[in-house]
Enzyme design. Structure first.
Site, mmCIF file in Angstrom:
data_model
loop_
_atom_site.group_PDB
_atom_site.id
_atom_site.type_symbol
_atom_site.label_atom_id
_atom_site.label_comp_id
_atom_site.label_asym_id
_atom_site.label_seq_id
_atom_site.Cartn_x
_atom_site.Cartn_y
_atom_site.Cartn_z
ATOM 1 N N GLU A 166 58.251 42.649 23.073
ATOM 2 C CA GLU A 166 59.283 41.691 23.059
ATOM 3 C C GLU A 166 60.152 40.660 23.940
ATOM 4 O O GLU A 166 59.900 39.485 24.114
ATOM 5 C CB GLU A 166 60.594 42.510 23.248
ATOM 6 C CG GLU A 166 61.883 42.030 22.584
ATOM 7 C CD GLU A 166 63.185 43.444 22.737
ATOM 8 O OE1 GLU A 166 62.815 44.527 22.224
ATOM 9 O OE2 GLU A 166 64.435 43.186 23.172
ATOM 10 N N GLU A 175 78.755 45.387 25.673
ATOM 11 C CA GLU A 175 77.902 44.688 24.977
ATOM 12 C C GLU A 175 78.714 43.286 23.478
ATOM 13 O O GLU A 175 77.827 42.372 23.813
ATOM 14 C CB GLU A 175 77.457 45.316 23.541
ATOM 15 C CG GLU A 175 76.023 46.226 23.562
ATOM 16 C CD GLU A 175 74.409 45.698 23.648
ATOM 17 O OE1 GLU A 175 74.198 44.517 23.295
ATOM 18 O OE2 GLU A 175 73.934 46.356 24.550
ATOM 19 N N GLU A 202 70.158 50.808 22.627
ATOM 20 C CA GLU A 202 69.621 49.754 21.792
ATOM 21 C C GLU A 202 69.470 49.779 19.778
ATOM 22 O O GLU A 202 69.438 48.830 19.029
ATOM 23 C CB GLU A 202 67.822 50.738 21.704
ATOM 24 C CG GLU A 202 67.227 51.041 22.061
ATOM 25 C CD GLU A 202 66.575 50.304 22.276
ATOM 26 O OE1 GLU A 202 66.538 48.989 22.450
ATOM 27 O OE2 GLU A 202 65.602 49.966 22.820
HETATM 28 C C1 LIG Z 1 72.284 42.856 25.725
HETATM 29 C C2 LIG Z 1 70.905 43.643 24.953
HETATM 30 N N1 LIG Z 1 71.382 44.398 23.985
HETATM 31 C C3 LIG Z 1 70.422 45.439 23.739
HETATM 32 C C4 LIG Z 1 69.099 44.851 23.536
HETATM 33 C C5 LIG Z 1 67.878 45.871 22.787
HETATM 34 N N2 LIG Z 1 67.259 46.450 24.223
HETATM 35 C C6 LIG Z 1 69.033 43.710 24.220
HETATM 36 N N3 LIG Z 1 67.893 42.873 23.618
HETATM 37 N N4 LIG Z 1 70.105 42.996 25.203
#
Ligand SMILES: Cc1ncc(CN)c(N)n1
Length: 222
Positions: A91, A213, A143
């Protein structure tokens, strides 16, 4: 006979907090990617901020990995978390190449308030006094929100711009969905044996993940 999925605490909590879960997984920013109306400067903001977030998320997952080795009843738990950590390595590379593609220089990006608060929350969860079942519930939530959100952008009838399908595939693909299910199963198994206090804390932590989130999407939208 059709296989029925066993409903556990997480499903019960998701039912109870359904509107918040929907706010986190069907945010206007995500819907705008799916319907093609996304503002590309918002996408670039998200890209830079999420790169910084992922760098903070790696130590959190590494901490889960250490605890999986010590506290999980099943040897396969550690492999699931290790798989998650390995995909974070990919990633970070993906973010770097997207950064060049979109002209986002990560060295100049500063974490915004929502991002800083999310990082502080992750840090607090790394305290050894936080029960493993609570940490796993948070891990699953973090996730799963990305999995559900980006899978939505790839669903039937989407008008997701071609240049954004890479991002959507990263979290919306079936392998990532399976991985989230594995994390959920581990969390559910731990929650079955958790104390009453731990259950209260795990529900609270799940709600806070969903709130963070939503705030993260809001920040990205500008
Ligand atoms: C804010 C956020 N939340 C979750 C993910 C997933 N790993 C992420 N990349 N970024």
């Amino acid at each position: 006979m059709e296989k029925t999925e066993k409903r556990g605490m997480i499903d019960t909590w998701l039912d109870k907090h359904r509107s918040l879960y929907t706010a986190a997984t069907r945010h206007d920013f995500v819907v705008s990617i799916r319907d093609g109306s996304v503002d590309l400067s918002s996408f670039k903001t998200w890209l830079g901020q999420d790169y910084l977030f992922v760098r903070e998320f790696v130590p959190f997952v590494a901490n889960v990995l250490i605890r999986a080795g010590k506290e999980s009843g099943e040897t396969s738990d550690m492999e699931v978390v290790l798989g998650g950590l390995a995909s974070l390595n990919d990633e970070i590379e993906w973010f770097k190449s997207e950064g060049s593609k979109w002209g986002v220089d990560f060295s100049t990006v500063v974490a915004q308030k929502a991002n800083q608060e999310y990082s502080r929350f992750l840090e607090a969860l790394m305290n050894s006094e936080v029960e493993y079942s609570v940490v796993l519930t948070a891990f699953w939530g973090i996730e799963a929100v990305y999995q559900e959100s980006f899978a939505h952008c790839l669903g039937d009838g989407n008008k997701t711009p071609a240049e954004l399908t890479g991002a959507c595939n990263r979290w919306g693909n079936d392998g990532f969905r399976q991985y989230c299910l594995s994390v959920k199963n581990i969390a559910e198994r731990c929650l079955e044996n958790a104390s009453r206090d731990a259950l209260v804390e795990a529900e609270d932590v799940l709600v806070r993940v969903l709130e963070h989130e939503v705030a993260f999407w809001e920040m990205s939208r500008g």
